[in-house]
Scaffold this motif. Sequence first.
Motif, PDB file in Angstrom:
ATOM      1  N   GLU A  22     -94.881  14.883 -14.442  1.00 22.04           N
ATOM      2  CA  GLU A  22     -95.386  15.823 -15.458  1.00 22.04           C
ATOM      3  C   GLU A  22     -94.331  16.114 -16.517  1.00 22.04           C
ATOM      4  O   GLU A  22     -94.605  16.042 -17.727  1.00 22.04           O
ATOM      5  N   ASN A  23     -93.133  16.485 -16.084  1.00 24.99           N
ATOM      6  CA  ASN A  23     -92.104  16.942 -17.017  1.00 24.99           C
ATOM      7  C   ASN A  23     -91.486  15.804 -17.825  1.00 24.99           C
ATOM      8  O   ASN A  23     -91.229  15.949 -19.018  1.00 24.99           O
ATOM      9  N   ARG A  24     -91.270  14.674 -17.168  1.00 19.78           N
ATOM     10  CA  ARG A  24     -90.560  13.583 -17.845  1.00 19.78           C
ATOM     11  C   ARG A  24     -91.507  12.632 -18.561  1.00 19.78           C
ATOM     12  O   ARG A  24     -91.191  12.133 -19.647  1.00 19.78           O
ATOM     13  N   TYR A  25     -92.680  12.385 -17.973  1.00 16.73           N
ATOM     14  CA  TYR A  25     -93.570  11.363 -18.523  1.00 16.73           C
ATOM     15  C   TYR A  25     -94.887  11.925 -19.066  1.00 16.73           C
ATOM     16  O   TYR A  25     -95.696  11.170 -19.605  1.00 16.73           O
ATOM     17  N   LYS A  26     -95.108  13.243 -18.907  1.00 17.93           N
ATOM     18  CA  LYS A  26     -96.348  13.880 -19.386  1.00 17.93           C
ATOM     19  C   LYS A  26     -97.579  13.177 -18.819  1.00 17.93           C
ATOM     20  O   LYS A  26     -98.565  12.932 -19.533  1.00 17.93           O
ATOM     21  N   ALA A  27     -97.494  12.832 -17.529  1.00 15.58           N
ATOM     22  CA  ALA A  27     -98.587  12.095 -16.889  1.00 15.58           C
ATOM     23  C   ALA A  27     -99.876  12.897 -16.888  1.00 15.58           C
ATOM     24  O   ALA A  27    -100.950  12.370 -17.196  1.00 15.58           O
ATOM     25  N   VAL A  28     -99.787  14.165 -16.509  1.00 17.34           N
ATOM     26  CA  VAL A  28    -100.928  15.082 -16.549  1.00 17.34           C
ATOM     27  C   VAL A  28    -100.413  16.437 -17.010  1.00 17.34           C
ATOM     28  O   VAL A  28     -99.209  16.705 -16.966  1.00 17.34           O
ATOM     29  N   ILE A  62     -93.649   3.945 -13.608  1.00 15.59           N
ATOM     30  CA  ILE A  62     -94.466   5.106 -13.947  1.00 15.59           C
ATOM     31  C   ILE A  62     -94.583   5.287 -15.458  1.00 15.59           C
ATOM     32  O   ILE A  62     -95.639   5.658 -15.972  1.00 15.59           O
ATOM     33  N   SER A  63     -93.527   4.977 -16.195  1.00 17.34           N
ATOM     34  CA  SER A  63     -93.591   5.128 -17.651  1.00 17.34           C
ATOM     35  C   SER A  63     -94.633   4.183 -18.243  1.00 17.34           C
ATOM     36  O   SER A  63     -95.413   4.560 -19.127  1.00 17.34           O
TER      37      SER A  63
END
Length: 304
Positions: A22-28, A62-63
Motif C-alpha cells: 500500500e505505502n510503497r506501491y499504492k497497490a490498493v 510487485i511493482s
Amino acid sequence: MYSIKQVVEMLDIPSVTLRAWENRYKAVTPERTESGYRLYSQDNIEDLRWLKNQTEQQGISISHAVRLLKARKEKELKESVSSISGSPQDAFEKMKRQIYNTLYEFQGERANALIDFGFSLYGYDSMFHQVLIPVLIEVGTAWEEGTATVAQEHYMTHMISNRIYQFFHVFPVYSQLPKVLAFCPAGEQHQVGLLLFSLFLRKNGVEVVYLGANTPEEGILSMLEQQHSIRVICLSVTDKGLIPYCEGLIQRLKEAFPGMECIAGGKGYEASPDSAGPDFVMNEPSEHWQVWFDNVFTGLKSRA
C-alpha cells in the motif's frame, strides 16, 4: 468491509507485506475508520488476491504487478464507459447507475475512477447535477425504504460529499463579496442541497464557512462571535416540521447580530413559501440560481 487482520487470514499475506504494498506501491487504497484503522472492501480483496497470484505463481515483481493491475482496471473502465450511448440523458443515467452500483458494493477506487472520467467527459456542473446528486438522493431513498444499509448510505454519502468538498478550494474568493455561513439546523440530517448551493456560491467567488448537517445553535453563535466578517447566513431544511424552530433561530441570530442577512432553502421551505423569517427564500431551480445571485449579492455587495 474487512479489517487488516481479516485480510491477512483470508489471503495469507503478512500484514507487513500488505502495508508495504500500500505505502510503497499504492497497490490498493483501503478506507480508514475515524481511529485510523484500515478497512478493506471486496474490491480491495480481489485486487490483492490477483497481485498475490502474479507475484507467487507468475514470478512477477510487485511493482510490475501493480502496473499491470492499474492498466487492466483502466482498460475495464474505458470499456465500461464506452458502452454508454444514446441521448445525453441516457448517458447520465447509465453513468449514475454504474457509480451507484460500485459505491453500493463499497468499490471506492472504481467509483472514483468513474467519477474522474465523468468529470473529464461532462464537466463538473453536469456531473454534480445529473449524476452525483441523483446518486445521493437515490441512496437516501433506498435507506429509508430498507434496501440499503446504514453503512452503505453513510459510505456513499461520505464518498460523494468528499468529491464536492474538493471543489470548494478550486475557485478564487472575492473579498468584496459578503462571507457566508452555511449549515443545516439541529435535527436536519440532509445536507445535499446545502452542499450544492454552497458550491455554487464558491464558484461565484463567495467565501463559505461550511458547517454541514445537524448543527447545534450554540455552535452557530460561537462561530459568528469569532468570525465578524460573516454577513450572510445560509440554511437548508428538508423537514417542514423544523420550520418553526428555524424561524425562532433566525430571529435570535438577527437580534444578536444586527444587519445579518439570511438565505433559506430546501424542501421544507418549498412547502412553506410564506415563511417570514429569512430575508430570502431560495426556491428557484438550480438553473435559475445565477440570475438570483446576480440580483441579490450585487445588492449585498453595494452595502458592504
